[in-house]
Scaffold this active site. Sequence first.
Site, PDB file in Angstrom:
ATOM      1  N   LYS A 188      18.644 -48.610 -23.886  1.00 29.76           N
ATOM      2  CA  LYS A 188      18.174 -47.262 -24.205  1.00 29.76           C
ATOM      3  C   LYS A 188      19.365 -46.479 -24.735  1.00 29.76           C
ATOM      4  O   LYS A 188      20.367 -46.295 -24.038  1.00 29.76           O
ATOM      5  CB  LYS A 188      17.606 -46.596 -22.953  1.00 29.76           C
ATOM      6  CG  LYS A 188      17.169 -45.164 -23.183  1.00 29.76           C
ATOM      7  CD  LYS A 188      16.488 -44.590 -21.956  1.00 29.76           C
ATOM      8  CE  LYS A 188      16.095 -43.137 -22.181  1.00 29.76           C
ATOM      9  NZ  LYS A 188      15.430 -42.579 -20.989  1.00 29.76           N
ATOM     10  N   LYS A 241      14.920 -49.068 -27.098  1.00 35.57           N
ATOM     11  CA  LYS A 241      14.449 -47.711 -27.293  1.00 35.57           C
ATOM     12  C   LYS A 241      15.567 -46.857 -27.881  1.00 35.57           C
ATOM     13  O   LYS A 241      16.667 -46.900 -27.334  1.00 35.57           O
ATOM     14  CB  LYS A 241      14.021 -47.145 -25.939  1.00 35.57           C
ATOM     15  CG  LYS A 241      13.600 -45.704 -25.973  1.00 35.57           C
ATOM     16  CD  LYS A 241      13.340 -45.201 -24.589  1.00 35.57           C
ATOM     17  CE  LYS A 241      13.088 -43.700 -24.690  1.00 35.57           C
ATOM     18  NZ  LYS A 241      13.002 -43.077 -23.403  1.00 35.57           N
TER      19      LYS A 241
HETATM   20  C1  PBG Z   1      13.270 -40.287 -19.135  1.00 34.61           C
HETATM   21  C2  PBG Z   1      12.705 -40.670 -20.439  1.00 34.61           C
HETATM   22  C3  PBG Z   1      12.968 -40.127 -21.704  1.00 34.61           C
HETATM   23  C4  PBG Z   1      12.137 -40.767 -22.603  1.00 34.61           C
HETATM   24  C5  PBG Z   1      11.399 -41.701 -21.878  1.00 34.61           C
HETATM   25  N1  PBG Z   1      11.776 -41.640 -20.545  1.00 34.61           N
HETATM   26  C6  PBG Z   1      13.824 -39.012 -22.119  1.00 34.61           C
HETATM   27  C7  PBG Z   1      15.271 -39.000 -22.063  1.00 34.61           C
HETATM   28  O1  PBG Z   1      15.973 -39.979 -21.812  1.00 34.61           O
HETATM   29  O2  PBG Z   1      15.744 -37.891 -22.274  1.00 34.61           O
HETATM   30  C8  PBG Z   1      12.070 -40.478 -24.090  1.00 34.61           C
HETATM   31  C9  PBG Z   1      10.785 -40.737 -24.731  1.00 34.61           C
HETATM   32  C10 PBG Z   1      10.549 -40.127 -26.061  1.00 34.61           C
HETATM   33  O3  PBG Z   1      11.398 -39.478 -26.674  1.00 34.61           O
HETATM   34  O4  PBG Z   1       9.426 -40.321 -26.517  1.00 34.61           O
HETATM   35  N2  PBG Z   1      14.511 -40.809 -18.828  1.00 34.61           N
HETATM   36 ZN    ZN Z   2      15.759 -39.640 -17.234  1.00 31.32          ZN
END
Ligand code: PBG
Ligand code: ZN
Length: 315
Positions: A188, A241
């Site tokens: 991520k 992601k």
């Molecule tokens: C929580 C989370 C996030 C997303 C999914 N789970 C946000 C982040 O890391 O700030 C992002 C999903 C999206 O942008 O569609 N940790």
């Molecule tokens: Zn988070």
Amino acid sequence: MRRLRQSEKIRNLVAETRLHPDQFILPIFFDENIDKVKTTGSMPGVKTFPLSGYDKIASDIQDSGVNSVLVFGVPAHKDAVGSGAYARDGVVQKAIEGIKENSDMLVIADLCLCEYTDHGHCGVLDKDGCVINDDTLELYAKTAVSQADAGADIIAPSGMMDGQIAAIRAALDDAGHKNVPIMAYSAKFYSAYYGPFRDVACSAPGKGNRAGYQMQCGNRREAMREIELDIAEGADMIMVKPAGPYLDIIREAADRFDMPLAAYQVSGEYAMIKAAAANGWIDEERVMMESLLGIKRAGADMIITYFAEEAARML
Ligand code: PBG
Ligand code: ZN
């Protein structure tokens, strides 16, 4: 080459990549603070549901052919340790129970603290505002068990703490949830494409940013190490992601790891397509399908996307 492009039937016959609704996962949001469905300007078409709303969404979404949802909660109260995330009667626990009771949807629970902490970070902070890794793991473990107790079919930890998969696996096993799989948000990235999500989930960090725990955007080898570690710790599925700007990472992960691979087409990717389409600058349906096909062609088995319902209806 054009002999095989002359009719739709021939083109379909030689098509190398296909999309199927079984492989779509729709993110959905439940907010404890509202009693009517809410929309957010930066995410046209994405609804946030009140806790009374599951019966309808379950039937509407499942009617489109989508069978899996990724559930997020927006709690009424936030605190420094995100206690709403692991409360027995927390918003996401209630939402999971409600969806399971009212549909036969596969329910994947996003596991993080950032929607539940008053500072908006994905873990607990030390006095300098830095996220403490191992203290956070204990809270993730509690959250995972509470989500599985509520009936979640799959747990998807998204916080990017080191050791989170091992901690959650051990906690689930101890609590009698040996059969609950983990979908790991393994690679991520620290992405600017999450902006609209944070409007919907009310989870933007107050101070600082997530660069201390999410991955640097340019790091390909490190992404492979993250995935390798998650597999070693017991992940059942892995994820990259965002998706569109990271197709090379998806391809490499697909080639290297014999594991089900998910890709998350995130809020910013969705919002950009919606915004350009609303201006009449692109053909929304075709760009939507092309963006999904590209992610699939890169090697993703499953796609988490806000387009899931729309794309499933088209298919
Ligand atoms: C929580 C989370 C996030 C997303 C999914 N789970 C946000 C982040 O890391 O700030 C992002 C999903 C999206 O942008 O569609 N940790
Ligand atoms: Zn988070």
